[in-house]
Design a protein around this motif. Structure first.
Motif, mmCIF file in Angstrom:
data_model
loop_
_atom_site.group_PDB
_atom_site.id
_atom_site.type_symbol
_atom_site.label_atom_id
_atom_site.label_comp_id
_atom_site.label_asym_id
_atom_site.label_seq_id
_atom_site.Cartn_x
_atom_site.Cartn_y
_atom_site.Cartn_z
ATOM 1 N N SER A 42 11.487 -17.555 5.662
ATOM 2 C CA SER A 42 11.903 -16.515 6.614
ATOM 3 C C SER A 42 11.174 -15.208 6.347
ATOM 4 C CB SER A 42 13.424 -16.303 6.519
ATOM 5 O OG SER A 42 14.120 -17.506 6.791
ATOM 6 N N LEU A 43 9.891 -15.303 6.214
ATOM 7 C CA LEU A 43 9.099 -14.126 5.851
ATOM 8 C C LEU A 43 9.138 -13.056 6.930
ATOM 9 C CD1 LEU A 43 6.139 -15.963 4.139
ATOM 10 C CD2 LEU A 43 7.583 -14.225 3.076
ATOM 11 N N LYS A 44 9.082 -11.830 6.479
ATOM 12 C CA LYS A 44 9.139 -10.666 7.351
ATOM 13 C C LYS A 44 7.889 -9.812 7.152
ATOM 14 C CE LYS A 44 14.160 -10.411 6.713
ATOM 15 N NZ LYS A 44 15.291 -9.543 6.280
ATOM 16 N N PRO A 45 7.511 -9.044 8.144
ATOM 17 C CA PRO A 45 6.335 -8.165 7.964
ATOM 18 C C PRO A 45 6.466 -7.241 6.754
ATOM 19 C CG PRO A 45 6.904 -8.299 10.283
ATOM 20 C CD PRO A 45 7.994 -9.022 9.531
ATOM 21 N N GLU A 46 7.677 -6.834 6.441
ATOM 22 C CA GLU A 46 7.862 -5.942 5.286
ATOM 23 C C GLU A 46 7.659 -6.648 3.948
ATOM 24 O OE1 GLU A 46 9.945 -6.379 7.887
ATOM 25 O OE2 GLU A 46 12.056 -6.271 7.240
ATOM 26 N N PRO A 97 0.830 -1.219 0.000
ATOM 27 C CA PRO A 97 0.000 0.000 0.000
ATOM 28 C C PRO A 97 0.855 1.255 0.000
ATOM 29 C CG PRO A 97 -0.865 -1.598 1.543
ATOM 30 C CD PRO A 97 0.461 -2.139 1.079
ATOM 31 N N GLY A 98 0.538 2.165 -0.909
ATOM 32 C CA GLY A 98 1.243 3.433 -0.980
ATOM 33 C C GLY A 98 2.605 3.371 -1.636
ATOM 34 N N LYS A 99 2.972 2.206 -2.150
ATOM 35 C CA LYS A 99 4.281 2.051 -2.779
ATOM 36 C C LYS A 99 4.132 1.625 -4.225
ATOM 37 C CE LYS A 99 6.861 0.926 1.425
ATOM 38 N NZ LYS A 99 7.825 -0.024 2.043
ATOM 39 N N THR A 113 0.162 -11.483 3.649
ATOM 40 C CA THR A 113 0.244 -10.695 4.868
ATOM 41 C C THR A 113 1.095 -11.445 5.881
ATOM 42 O OG1 THR A 113 -1.966 -9.763 4.499
ATOM 43 C CG2 THR A 113 -1.050 -9.563 6.703
ATOM 44 N N VAL A 114 2.148 -10.784 6.343
ATOM 45 C CA VAL A 114 3.050 -11.384 7.318
ATOM 46 C C VAL A 114 2.870 -10.653 8.637
ATOM 47 C CG1 VAL A 114 5.414 -12.031 7.864
ATOM 48 C CG2 VAL A 114 4.658 -11.947 5.476
#
Length: 124
Positions: free
Chosen positions: A84-88, A40-42, A121-122
């Protein structure tokens, strides 16, 4: 070419997920394929690209060592294994095919036939 992405979902940080994309409509094996994402927004950004034969791959620095792109030309599929998923990493993920056959590119503008996207979604 028509592309159908699937496999997104909700996963905890550190987890894994595999995205798949099924292609139809033209000679799949002649085109580079890529996975892209848009948060979102990117702006939409390239995540991983694989050339027409599967012999060469590209990864964004942010996913190197964690994501693996692969393709199966016999089944017209391209996959993205994400570890190794990240929130980003949270974004809508799209698969796309290069606009021209046998080109070597990682530029988003050189890809088209965007699939409908699948949400990842992480959670932290």
């Amino acid at each position: 070419v028509q592309l159908q992405a699937s496999g997104g979902g909700l996963v905890q940080a550190g987890g894994s997920l595999r995205l798949s994309c099924a292609a139809s409509g033209r000679t799949f094996s002649s085109y580079a394929m890529g996975w892209f994402r848009q948060a979102p927004g990117k702006e939409r950004e390239s995540v991983a690209v694989i050339n027409w034969s599967g012999g060469s791959t590209y990864y964004a620095d942010s996913v190197k060592g964690r994501f693996t792109i692969s393709r199966g030309n016999a089944k017209n599929t391209v996959s993205l294994q994400m570890n190794s998923l990240k929130p980003e990493d949270t974004a809508v993920y799209y698969c796309a095919a290069a606009l021209k056959p046998f080109i070597v590119t990682t530029t988003t503008a050189d890809f088209g036939s965007w699939g409908q996207g699948t949400q990842l979604t992480v959670s932290s």
